[in-house]
Write a protein that holds these residues in place. Structure first.
Motif, short mmCIF file in Angstrom:
data_model
loop_
_atom_site.label_atom_id
_atom_site.label_comp_id
_atom_site.label_asym_id
_atom_site.label_seq_id
_atom_site.Cartn_x
_atom_site.Cartn_y
_atom_site.Cartn_z
N LEU A 86 0.84 -1.19 0.00
CA LEU A 86 0.00 0.00 0.00
C LEU A 86 0.88 1.24 0.00
O LEU A 86 1.81 1.34 0.81
CB LEU A 86 -0.90 0.03 1.24
CG LEU A 86 -1.71 -1.24 1.53
CD1 LEU A 86 -2.38 -1.12 2.88
CD2 LEU A 86 -2.74 -1.45 0.43
N ALA A 87 0.60 2.19 -0.87
CA ALA A 87 1.33 3.45 -0.87
C ALA A 87 0.74 4.33 0.23
O ALA A 87 -0.43 4.67 0.21
CB ALA A 87 1.21 4.14 -2.22
N VAL A 88 1.59 4.71 1.21
CA VAL A 88 1.16 5.52 2.34
C VAL A 88 1.98 6.81 2.37
O VAL A 88 3.21 6.77 2.37
CB VAL A 88 1.35 4.76 3.68
CG1 VAL A 88 0.94 5.64 4.85
CG2 VAL A 88 0.56 3.46 3.67
N ALA A 89 1.31 7.94 2.38
CA ALA A 89 1.99 9.23 2.45
C ALA A 89 2.40 9.52 3.89
O ALA A 89 1.60 9.38 4.81
CB ALA A 89 1.08 10.34 1.93
N THR A 90 3.66 9.92 4.08
CA THR A 90 4.17 10.28 5.40
C THR A 90 4.92 11.60 5.30
O THR A 90 5.12 12.14 4.20
CB THR A 90 5.13 9.20 5.95
OG1 THR A 90 6.38 9.29 5.25
CG2 THR A 90 4.55 7.80 5.77
N ASP A 91 5.37 12.12 6.44
CA ASP A 91 6.15 13.35 6.44
C ASP A 91 7.45 13.18 5.66
O ASP A 91 8.02 14.15 5.17
CB ASP A 91 6.48 13.78 7.87
CG ASP A 91 5.28 14.35 8.60
OD1 ASP A 91 4.32 14.74 7.90
OD2 ASP A 91 5.29 14.40 9.84
N ARG A 92 7.94 11.94 5.57
CA ARG A 92 9.21 11.68 4.89
C ARG A 92 9.00 11.29 3.44
O ARG A 92 9.96 11.03 2.73
CB ARG A 92 9.96 10.57 5.63
CG ARG A 92 10.24 10.88 7.08
CD ARG A 92 10.89 9.71 7.80
NE ARG A 92 12.18 9.38 7.23
CZ ARG A 92 12.49 8.23 6.64
NH1 ARG A 92 11.57 7.30 6.52
NH2 ARG A 92 13.70 8.01 6.18
N GLY A 93 7.77 11.22 2.99
CA GLY A 93 7.48 10.80 1.63
C GLY A 93 6.64 9.54 1.64
O GLY A 93 6.04 9.17 2.65
N LEU A 94 6.58 8.86 0.51
CA LEU A 94 5.76 7.65 0.38
C LEU A 94 6.52 6.42 0.82
O LEU A 94 7.70 6.25 0.50
CB LEU A 94 5.31 7.47 -1.07
CG LEU A 94 4.28 8.46 -1.61
CD1 LEU A 94 3.95 8.12 -3.04
CD2 LEU A 94 3.03 8.46 -0.76
N VAL A 95 5.85 5.56 1.57
CA VAL A 95 6.38 4.24 1.90
C VAL A 95 5.34 3.21 1.49
O VAL A 95 4.16 3.54 1.31
CB VAL A 95 6.73 4.10 3.40
CG1 VAL A 95 7.87 5.01 3.77
CG2 VAL A 95 5.51 4.38 4.27
N THR A 96 5.77 1.96 1.33
CA THR A 96 4.86 0.94 0.81
C THR A 96 4.88 -0.30 1.69
O THR A 96 5.45 -1.33 1.31
CB THR A 96 5.27 0.56 -0.64
OG1 THR A 96 6.66 0.23 -0.67
CG2 THR A 96 4.99 1.70 -1.60
N PRO A 97 4.25 -0.24 2.86
CA PRO A 97 4.15 -1.44 3.70
C PRO A 97 3.27 -2.49 3.03
O PRO A 97 2.40 -2.17 2.22
CB PRO A 97 3.52 -0.92 4.99
CG PRO A 97 2.76 0.31 4.57
CD PRO A 97 3.58 0.92 3.47
N VAL A 98 3.53 -3.74 3.40
CA VAL A 98 2.86 -4.87 2.74
C VAL A 98 1.91 -5.55 3.73
O VAL A 98 2.30 -5.90 4.85
CB VAL A 98 3.90 -5.89 2.23
CG1 VAL A 98 3.21 -7.10 1.61
CG2 VAL A 98 4.82 -5.22 1.21
N VAL A 99 0.66 -5.73 3.32
CA VAL A 99 -0.32 -6.50 4.09
C VAL A 99 -0.20 -7.96 3.66
O VAL A 99 -0.33 -8.28 2.47
CB VAL A 99 -1.76 -6.00 3.86
CG1 VAL A 99 -2.73 -6.78 4.74
CG2 VAL A 99 -1.86 -4.51 4.14
N ARG A 100 0.05 -8.84 4.60
CA ARG A 100 0.25 -10.25 4.29
C ARG A 100 -1.08 -10.99 4.17
O ARG A 100 -2.01 -10.74 4.94
CB ARG A 100 1.08 -10.92 5.39
CG ARG A 100 2.41 -10.25 5.68
CD ARG A 100 3.38 -10.37 4.52
NE ARG A 100 4.62 -9.65 4.78
CZ ARG A 100 5.53 -9.40 3.86
NH1 ARG A 100 5.35 -9.81 2.62
NH2 ARG A 100 6.62 -8.73 4.18
N ASP A 101 -1.15 -11.89 3.21
CA ASP A 101 -2.28 -12.79 3.03
C ASP A 101 -3.62 -12.05 3.13
O ASP A 101 -4.45 -12.35 3.99
CB ASP A 101 -2.23 -13.93 4.05
CG ASP A 101 -3.27 -15.01 3.77
OD1 ASP A 101 -3.77 -15.08 2.64
OD2 ASP A 101 -3.59 -15.76 4.71
N VAL A 102 -3.80 -11.09 2.25
CA VAL A 102 -5.04 -10.29 2.27
C VAL A 102 -6.25 -11.19 2.08
O VAL A 102 -7.31 -10.95 2.67
CB VAL A 102 -4.98 -9.20 1.19
CG1 VAL A 102 -6.32 -8.46 1.09
CG2 VAL A 102 -3.85 -8.21 1.49
#
Length: 438
Positions: A306-322
Protein backbone atom coordinates in the motif's frame (compact mmCIF):
# COMPACT_ATOMS: atom_id res chain seq x y z
CA UNK A 1 28.17 -13.73 28.99
CA UNK A 2 29.19 -10.49 27.34
CA UNK A 3 28.63 -10.15 23.62
CA UNK A 4 28.75 -7.56 20.85
CA UNK A 5 25.62 -6.15 19.22
CA UNK A 6 26.38 -5.61 15.56
CA UNK A 7 24.82 -3.44 12.87
CA UNK A 8 22.30 -5.64 11.05
CA UNK A 9 21.93 -5.82 7.31
CA UNK A 10 18.29 -4.80 6.85
CA UNK A 11 18.21 -5.59 3.14
CA UNK A 12 20.30 -7.87 0.96
CA UNK A 13 22.02 -4.93 -0.78
CA UNK A 14 22.82 -2.94 2.38
CA UNK A 15 26.47 -2.25 3.17
CA UNK A 16 25.82 0.34 5.88
CA UNK A 17 23.05 2.04 7.82
CA UNK A 18 22.46 5.06 10.03
CA UNK A 19 21.94 4.50 13.75
CA UNK A 20 19.12 6.93 14.48
CA UNK A 21 18.90 6.64 18.27
CA UNK A 22 19.44 4.38 21.26
CA UNK A 23 16.23 3.25 22.94
CA UNK A 24 17.95 1.59 25.91
CA UNK A 25 20.53 3.60 27.85
CA UNK A 26 23.89 2.34 29.04
CA UNK A 27 23.66 0.16 32.18
CA UNK A 28 19.91 -0.27 31.60
CA UNK A 29 18.35 -3.72 31.37
CA UNK A 30 16.13 -5.05 28.61
CA UNK A 31 13.94 -8.09 27.98
CA UNK A 32 13.72 -10.47 25.07
CA UNK A 33 12.35 -8.75 21.90
CA UNK A 34 12.73 -5.26 23.42
CA UNK A 35 13.79 -2.58 20.93
CA UNK A 36 17.39 -1.62 21.69
CA UNK A 37 18.05 0.95 18.97
CA UNK A 38 16.51 2.45 15.87
CA UNK A 39 18.21 2.28 12.48
CA UNK A 40 17.20 4.48 9.57
CA UNK A 41 16.69 2.68 6.29
CA UNK A 42 15.76 4.05 2.90
CA UNK A 43 12.03 3.83 3.69
CA UNK A 44 11.49 3.81 7.42
CA UNK A 45 12.91 3.69 10.91
CA UNK A 46 13.52 0.07 11.92
CA UNK A 47 14.00 -1.10 15.50
CA UNK A 48 16.77 -3.55 16.40
CA UNK A 49 15.14 -6.10 18.71
CA UNK A 50 16.97 -7.96 21.47
CA UNK A 51 17.48 -11.70 21.20
CA UNK A 52 17.11 -12.56 24.86
CA UNK A 53 17.27 -10.36 27.94
CA UNK A 54 20.33 -8.55 29.22
CA UNK A 55 22.00 -5.24 30.02
CA UNK A 56 23.55 -2.60 27.75
CA UNK A 57 27.08 -2.27 29.14
CA UNK A 58 28.39 0.21 26.60
CA UNK A 59 27.18 1.87 23.40
CA UNK A 60 29.91 2.14 20.78
CA UNK A 61 28.23 4.35 18.20
CA UNK A 62 26.71 7.80 18.61
CA UNK A 63 23.22 8.53 17.23
CA UNK A 64 23.43 9.87 13.70
CA UNK A 65 26.43 7.75 12.73
CA UNK A 66 26.78 5.84 9.47
CA UNK A 67 27.83 2.30 10.39
CA UNK A 68 29.04 -0.58 8.23
CA UNK A 69 26.87 -3.69 8.32
CA UNK A 70 28.39 -6.14 10.78
CA UNK A 71 30.31 -3.50 12.73
CA UNK A 72 29.89 -3.61 16.54
CA UNK A 73 27.58 -0.95 17.92
CA UNK A 74 27.22 -1.96 21.59
CA UNK A 75 28.43 -4.36 24.26
CA UNK A 76 25.71 -6.43 25.95
CA UNK A 77 25.77 -8.65 29.02
CA UNK A 78 23.46 -11.26 30.51
CA UNK A 79 21.00 -10.19 33.25
CA UNK A 80 22.82 -9.71 36.55
CA UNK A 81 26.27 -10.22 35.03
CA UNK A 82 28.97 -8.10 36.68
CA UNK A 83 31.94 -6.69 34.77
CA UNK A 84 34.78 -5.58 37.04
CA UNK A 85 36.90 -3.81 34.41
CA UNK A 86 34.90 -2.48 31.46
CA UNK A 87 37.95 -0.92 29.78
CA UNK A 88 39.76 -4.26 29.85
CA UNK A 89 36.68 -5.97 28.42
CA UNK A 90 36.49 -3.43 25.58
CA UNK A 91 40.15 -4.06 24.76
CA UNK A 92 39.57 -7.79 24.85
CA UNK A 93 36.65 -7.46 22.45
CA UNK A 94 38.72 -5.26 20.15
CA UNK A 95 36.68 -2.10 20.61
CA UNK A 96 37.93 1.04 22.32
CA UNK A 97 34.80 3.09 22.94
CA UNK A 98 32.33 5.37 21.19
CA UNK A 99 34.71 6.23 18.34
CA UNK A 100 36.29 2.81 17.81
CA UNK A 101 35.20 2.71 14.18
CA UNK A 102 35.20 5.16 11.33
CA UNK A 103 31.58 6.20 11.50
CA UNK A 104 30.73 9.75 10.55
CA UNK A 105 27.83 11.45 12.26
CA UNK A 106 25.74 13.11 9.63
CA UNK A 107 25.03 16.76 8.97
CA UNK A 108 21.47 18.08 9.18
CA UNK A 109 20.45 19.51 5.84
CA UNK A 110 17.56 21.66 4.83
CA UNK A 111 14.98 19.93 2.67
CA UNK A 112 11.79 21.07 1.03
CA UNK A 113 8.39 19.39 1.17
CA UNK A 114 8.86 15.87 -0.29
CA UNK A 115 7.52 15.09 -3.73
CA UNK A 116 4.33 13.03 -3.55
CA UNK A 117 4.43 11.54 -7.04
CA UNK A 118 3.02 8.01 -6.84
CA UNK A 119 6.31 6.53 -7.96
CA UNK A 120 8.53 8.59 -5.69
CA UNK A 121 10.26 7.46 -2.51
CA UNK A 122 10.77 9.31 0.71
CA UNK A 123 13.73 11.69 0.89
CA UNK A 124 16.57 11.21 3.35
CA UNK A 125 19.28 13.91 3.34
CA UNK A 126 22.85 13.01 2.34
CA UNK A 127 25.31 12.03 5.07
CA UNK A 128 28.34 14.19 5.87
CA UNK A 129 30.76 14.81 8.73
CA UNK A 130 29.88 16.82 11.79
CA UNK A 131 31.60 17.36 15.13
CA UNK A 132 29.56 16.30 18.16
CA UNK A 133 31.07 17.56 21.44
CA UNK A 134 30.65 15.38 24.50
CA UNK A 135 29.70 17.47 27.58
CA UNK A 136 31.23 16.84 30.96
CA UNK A 137 28.92 15.65 33.75
CA UNK A 138 28.75 19.20 35.12
CA UNK A 139 27.69 20.71 31.81
CA UNK A 140 24.12 21.05 30.59
CA UNK A 141 24.05 20.92 26.82
CA UNK A 142 21.91 23.49 25.06
CA UNK A 143 18.83 22.01 23.38
CA UNK A 144 19.35 21.32 19.72
CA UNK A 145 17.34 19.53 17.04
CA UNK A 146 18.02 15.80 17.18
CA UNK A 147 18.99 14.55 13.77
CA UNK A 148 19.75 11.29 12.08
CA UNK A 149 21.10 11.43 8.56
CA UNK A 150 19.59 14.90 8.27
CA UNK A 151 16.19 13.93 9.69
CA UNK A 152 14.95 15.98 12.62
CA UNK A 153 13.25 14.02 15.40
CA UNK A 154 9.85 15.54 16.13
CA UNK A 155 6.46 14.41 17.34
CA UNK A 156 3.83 13.92 14.59
CA UNK A 157 1.78 16.78 16.08
CA UNK A 158 4.79 19.09 16.03
CA UNK A 159 5.45 18.24 12.39
CA UNK A 160 1.86 18.95 11.43
CA UNK A 161 1.78 22.26 13.30
CA UNK A 162 5.09 23.32 11.74
CA UNK A 163 3.86 22.38 8.28
CA UNK A 164 0.61 24.30 8.77
CA UNK A 165 2.59 27.33 9.94
CA UNK A 166 4.96 27.14 7.00
CA UNK A 167 8.03 26.74 9.22
CA UNK A 168 10.63 24.10 8.22
CA UNK A 169 10.95 21.65 11.11
CA UNK A 170 14.74 21.85 10.68
CA UNK A 171 14.67 25.51 11.77
CA UNK A 172 13.01 24.77 15.13
CA UNK A 173 15.09 24.04 18.22
CA UNK A 174 13.72 21.07 20.16
CA UNK A 175 13.74 20.79 23.95
CA UNK A 176 12.49 17.21 24.24
CA UNK A 177 14.63 14.12 24.84
CA UNK A 178 17.71 14.26 22.56
CA UNK A 179 16.48 17.55 21.17
CA UNK A 180 13.16 16.17 19.93
CA UNK A 181 10.90 18.95 18.62
CA UNK A 182 7.70 19.17 20.63
CA UNK A 183 4.44 21.06 20.25
CA UNK A 184 5.55 23.85 22.58
CA UNK A 185 8.70 24.36 20.49
CA UNK A 186 6.61 24.87 17.35
CA UNK A 187 4.25 27.24 19.14
CA UNK A 188 7.23 29.25 20.39
CA UNK A 189 8.65 29.44 16.86
CA UNK A 190 5.30 30.58 15.49
CA UNK A 191 5.06 33.28 18.18
CA UNK A 192 8.62 34.41 17.51
CA UNK A 193 7.97 34.68 13.79
CA UNK A 194 4.79 36.69 14.39
CA UNK A 195 6.70 39.10 16.65
CA UNK A 196 9.67 39.57 14.32
CA UNK A 197 9.72 42.42 11.79
CA UNK A 198 8.97 41.64 8.16
CA UNK A 199 12.12 40.74 6.22
CA UNK A 200 13.64 43.34 3.95
CA UNK A 201 13.06 42.83 0.25
CA UNK A 202 15.96 41.25 -1.66
CA UNK A 203 18.57 43.65 -2.97
CA UNK A 204 18.12 44.71 -6.58
CA UNK A 205 20.09 42.52 -8.92
CA UNK A 206 20.42 39.62 -6.44
CA UNK A 207 19.49 36.08 -7.58
CA UNK A 208 16.48 36.15 -5.22
CA UNK A 209 15.20 39.40 -6.67
CA UNK A 210 15.71 38.09 -10.19
CA UNK A 211 13.78 34.93 -9.44
CA UNK A 212 16.90 32.84 -8.84
CA UNK A 213 17.09 29.28 -7.63
CA UNK A 214 18.34 27.11 -4.79
CA UNK A 215 20.19 23.84 -5.39
CA UNK A 216 19.36 21.17 -2.85
CA UNK A 217 21.92 18.32 -2.95
CA UNK A 218 20.49 14.92 -3.73
CA UNK A 219 19.75 12.96 -0.57
CA UNK A 220 20.72 9.32 -0.30
CA UNK A 221 17.03 8.37 -0.50
CA UNK A 222 16.25 10.65 -3.45
CA UNK A 223 19.25 9.31 -5.37
CA UNK A 224 18.31 5.69 -4.60
CA UNK A 225 14.67 6.34 -5.50
CA UNK A 226 15.70 7.92 -8.80
CA UNK A 227 17.94 4.94 -9.59
CA UNK A 228 15.20 2.44 -8.75
CA UNK A 229 12.51 4.20 -10.79
CA UNK A 230 14.77 4.80 -13.77
CA UNK A 231 15.73 1.13 -13.60
CA UNK A 232 12.04 0.19 -13.37
CA UNK A 233 11.14 2.18 -16.49
CA UNK A 234 14.27 1.01 -18.33
CA UNK A 235 14.22 -2.67 -17.39
CA UNK A 236 10.51 -3.36 -16.91
CA UNK A 237 8.57 -2.77 -20.14
CA UNK A 238 5.44 -1.05 -18.82
CA UNK A 239 2.05 -1.33 -20.43
CA UNK A 240 -1.15 0.20 -19.10
CA UNK A 241 -4.78 -0.86 -18.88
CA UNK A 242 -7.60 1.44 -17.82
CA UNK A 243 -11.14 0.68 -16.62
CA UNK A 244 -13.98 2.81 -15.28
CA UNK A 245 -16.05 1.05 -12.63
CA UNK A 246 -19.54 1.76 -11.35
CA UNK A 247 -19.35 1.70 -7.55
CA UNK A 248 -22.88 2.36 -6.24
CA UNK A 249 -23.07 -1.14 -4.76
CA UNK A 250 -19.54 -0.84 -3.36
CA UNK A 251 -20.46 2.40 -1.57
CA UNK A 252 -23.66 0.81 -0.24
CA UNK A 253 -21.69 -2.19 1.07
CA UNK A 254 -19.21 0.11 2.77
CA UNK A 255 -22.05 2.02 4.45
CA UNK A 256 -23.68 -1.22 5.63
CA UNK A 257 -20.39 -2.56 6.97
CA UNK A 258 -19.61 0.61 8.90
CA UNK A 259 -23.11 0.68 10.35
CA UNK A 260 -22.78 -2.96 11.40
CA UNK A 261 -19.30 -2.50 12.87
CA UNK A 262 -20.58 0.56 14.78
CA UNK A 263 -17.22 2.28 15.13
CA UNK A 264 -15.16 -0.80 16.01
CA UNK A 265 -13.20 -0.14 12.82
CA UNK A 266 -13.98 2.11 9.87
CA UNK A 267 -13.91 0.48 6.44
CA UNK A 268 -12.76 2.70 3.58
CA UNK A 269 -13.28 2.37 -0.16
CA UNK A 270 -9.57 1.66 -0.44
CA UNK A 271 -9.90 -1.28 1.99
CA UNK A 272 -12.53 -2.79 -0.29
CA UNK A 273 -10.31 -2.20 -3.34
CA UNK A 274 -7.41 -3.99 -1.63
CA UNK A 275 -9.69 -6.90 -0.73
CA UNK A 276 -10.88 -7.03 -4.34
CA UNK A 277 -7.27 -7.08 -5.59
CA UNK A 278 -6.60 -10.16 -3.45
CA UNK A 279 -9.75 -11.85 -4.78
CA UNK A 280 -8.69 -11.00 -8.36
CA UNK A 281 -5.33 -12.65 -7.63
CA UNK A 282 -7.19 -15.80 -6.61
CA UNK A 283 -9.21 -15.78 -9.81
CA UNK A 284 -6.28 -14.89 -12.10
CA UNK A 285 -3.17 -16.10 -10.24
CA UNK A 286 -0.99 -15.47 -13.30
CA UNK A 287 -0.71 -11.82 -12.20
CA UNK A 288 0.41 -12.72 -8.68
CA UNK A 289 4.01 -13.06 -9.84
CA UNK A 290 7.38 -11.31 -9.86
CA UNK A 291 10.21 -11.47 -12.36
CA UNK A 292 13.66 -12.83 -11.48
CA UNK A 293 16.64 -13.40 -13.77
CA UNK A 294 16.11 -17.14 -13.62
CA UNK A 295 12.34 -17.61 -13.40
CA UNK A 296 8.88 -16.16 -13.00
CA UNK A 297 8.15 -16.45 -9.29
CA UNK A 298 4.53 -17.36 -8.55
CA UNK A 299 3.24 -16.46 -5.09
CA UNK A 300 0.80 -18.65 -3.17
CA UNK A 301 -0.74 -15.82 -1.13
CA UNK A 302 -1.88 -12.32 -2.02
CA UNK A 303 0.57 -10.01 -0.23
CA UNK A 304 -0.31 -6.46 -1.27
CA UNK A 305 1.73 -3.29 -0.81
CA UNK A 306 0.00 0.00 0.00
CA UNK A 307 1.33 3.45 -0.87
CA UNK A 308 1.16 5.52 2.34
CA UNK A 309 1.99 9.23 2.45
CA UNK A 310 4.17 10.28 5.40
CA UNK A 311 6.15 13.35 6.44
CA UNK A 312 9.21 11.68 4.89
CA UNK A 313 7.48 10.80 1.63
CA UNK A 314 5.76 7.65 0.38
CA UNK A 315 6.38 4.24 1.90
CA UNK A 316 4.86 0.94 0.81
CA UNK A 317 4.15 -1.44 3.70
CA UNK A 318 2.86 -4.87 2.74
CA UNK A 319 -0.32 -6.50 4.09
CA UNK A 320 0.25 -10.25 4.29
CA UNK A 321 -2.28 -12.79 3.03
CA UNK A 322 -5.04 -10.29 2.27
CA UNK A 323 -7.25 -13.15 1.08
CA UNK A 324 -7.17 -14.62 4.59
CA UNK A 325 -8.48 -11.42 6.18
CA UNK A 326 -12.09 -10.49 6.78
CA UNK A 327 -12.89 -6.99 5.58
CA UNK A 328 -12.93 -5.68 9.14
CA UNK A 329 -9.59 -7.30 10.05
CA UNK A 330 -8.11 -6.01 6.80
CA UNK A 331 -9.27 -2.47 7.59
CA UNK A 332 -7.67 -2.74 11.04
CA UNK A 333 -4.41 -4.07 9.56
CA UNK A 334 -4.27 -1.31 6.95
CA UNK A 335 -4.90 1.35 9.58
CA UNK A 336 -2.19 -0.08 11.85
CA UNK A 337 0.38 -0.15 9.05
CA UNK A 338 -0.50 3.38 7.93
CA UNK A 339 -0.22 4.79 11.46
CA UNK A 340 3.12 3.12 12.09
CA UNK A 341 4.35 4.18 8.65
CA UNK A 342 3.60 7.83 9.47
CA UNK A 343 5.32 7.43 12.84
CA UNK A 344 8.34 5.81 11.15
CA UNK A 345 7.94 2.59 13.13
CA UNK A 346 7.59 -0.04 10.45
CA UNK A 347 9.73 -3.16 10.63
CA UNK A 348 11.92 -3.96 7.65
CA UNK A 349 10.00 -7.16 6.91
CA UNK A 350 6.81 -5.11 6.53
CA UNK A 351 8.39 -3.24 3.62
CA UNK A 352 9.33 -6.33 1.64
CA UNK A 353 7.46 -8.83 -0.51
CA UNK A 354 4.25 -8.74 -2.49
CA UNK A 355 3.65 -8.68 -6.23
CA UNK A 356 1.46 -5.57 -6.61
CA UNK A 357 1.08 -2.12 -5.06
CA UNK A 358 -2.19 -0.22 -4.62
CA UNK A 359 -1.84 3.57 -4.73
CA UNK A 360 -4.86 5.84 -4.26
CA UNK A 361 -4.96 9.59 -4.93
CA UNK A 362 -8.74 9.80 -4.96
CA UNK A 363 -8.80 11.71 -1.68
CA UNK A 364 -7.06 14.57 -3.52
CA UNK A 365 -9.70 14.67 -6.22
CA UNK A 366 -7.43 13.02 -8.81
CA UNK A 367 -9.68 11.26 -11.30
CA UNK A 368 -7.05 9.04 -12.90
CA UNK A 369 -3.28 8.60 -13.10
CA UNK A 370 -0.68 6.04 -14.12
CA UNK A 371 2.00 5.01 -11.61
CA UNK A 372 5.49 3.56 -12.07
CA UNK A 373 5.86 -0.07 -10.99
CA UNK A 374 7.58 -0.52 -7.64
CA UNK A 375 10.35 -3.10 -8.21
CA UNK A 376 10.28 -6.07 -7.98
CA UNK A 377 6.48 -6.06 -8.26
CA UNK A 378 4.82 -7.03 -11.52
CA UNK A 379 2.10 -4.36 -11.34
CA UNK A 380 0.77 -1.27 -9.59
CA UNK A 381 -2.91 -0.29 -9.45
CA UNK A 382 -3.65 3.45 -9.45
CA UNK A 383 -7.07 4.29 -7.97
CA UNK A 384 -8.82 7.56 -8.76
CA UNK A 385 -11.59 9.48 -7.01
CA UNK A 386 -15.21 8.33 -6.87
CA UNK A 387 -17.18 10.87 -8.88
CA UNK A 388 -20.79 11.42 -9.91
CA UNK A 389 -21.35 11.16 -13.67
CA UNK A 390 -24.20 10.38 -16.05
CA UNK A 391 -24.03 6.74 -17.15
CA UNK A 392 -26.02 4.65 -19.58
CA UNK A 393 -28.12 1.85 -18.04
CA UNK A 394 -30.61 -0.18 -20.08
CA UNK A 395 -30.47 2.37 -22.86
CA UNK A 396 -31.23 5.33 -20.58
CA UNK A 397 -28.95 8.00 -19.16
CA UNK A 398 -29.01 7.91 -15.35
CA UNK A 399 -26.84 9.37 -12.57
CA UNK A 400 -24.07 7.06 -11.39
CA UNK A 401 -20.99 6.84 -9.17
CA UNK A 402 -17.86 5.83 -11.05
CA UNK A 403 -14.18 5.30 -10.28
CA UNK A 404 -11.27 4.98 -12.73
CA UNK A 405 -8.56 2.33 -12.28
CA UNK A 406 -5.25 2.31 -14.15
CA UNK A 407 -3.13 -0.85 -14.02
CA UNK A 408 0.57 -0.54 -14.86
CA UNK A 409 2.04 -3.96 -15.72
CA UNK A 410 5.52 -5.40 -16.27
CA UNK A 411 5.31 -7.12 -19.65
CA UNK A 412 8.15 -9.55 -18.83
CA UNK A 413 6.20 -11.90 -16.52
CA UNK A 414 2.67 -10.86 -17.56
CA UNK A 415 1.09 -10.80 -21.01
CA UNK A 416 -1.58 -8.32 -22.03
CA UNK A 417 -4.40 -10.86 -22.10
CA UNK A 418 -3.58 -12.00 -18.56
CA UNK A 419 -3.66 -8.41 -17.31
CA UNK A 420 -6.95 -7.82 -19.15
CA UNK A 421 -8.51 -10.91 -17.54
CA UNK A 422 -7.27 -9.79 -14.12
CA UNK A 423 -8.65 -6.26 -14.54
CA UNK A 424 -11.99 -7.68 -15.72
CA UNK A 425 -12.11 -9.87 -12.60
CA UNK A 426 -11.32 -6.86 -10.41
CA UNK A 427 -13.96 -4.72 -12.12
CA UNK A 428 -16.59 -7.44 -11.67
CA UNK A 429 -15.77 -7.78 -7.96
CA UNK A 430 -16.05 -4.02 -7.38
CA UNK A 431 -19.32 -3.71 -9.30
CA UNK A 432 -20.80 -6.78 -7.55
CA UNK A 433 -18.97 -6.62 -4.20
CA UNK A 434 -21.01 -9.32 -2.47
CA UNK A 435 -18.26 -11.66 -3.73
CA UNK A 436 -15.84 -9.94 -1.33
CA UNK A 437 -17.80 -11.34 1.63
CA UNK A 438 -17.43 -14.97 0.52
Amino acid sequence: MTRLLRMPGLAASDTSGVLAEWLVAEEASFADADALATVETDKALVDIEAEGGGVVLKTLVRPGSQVDVGAPIAVLADPGEQVADLDALLRELGVAGPDHQATDPVVPQRRDVPDTDPGSGSPVPEPGPVTTPTPTPDETPAPAPATSNGRVFASPLARRLARDAGIPIEEITGTGPRGRVLRRNVEAAVAARAASPAPSPPAAGSPEAAGGFHDEPHSRMRRLTAERLVASKREAPHFYLRATVRVERLLALRADLNETLDGVVKVSVNDLVVKAVAAAHQRVPELNVTWTDAAVRRWAEADIALAVATDRGLVTPVVRDVGGHTISSLAAAVRDLAERARAGRLRQGELEGGSITVTNLGMYGVEEFAAIINPPHAAILAVGAVREEPVVADGAIVPGSVMTLTLSVDHRPVDGVVAARWLAALTGLLERPVGLLA
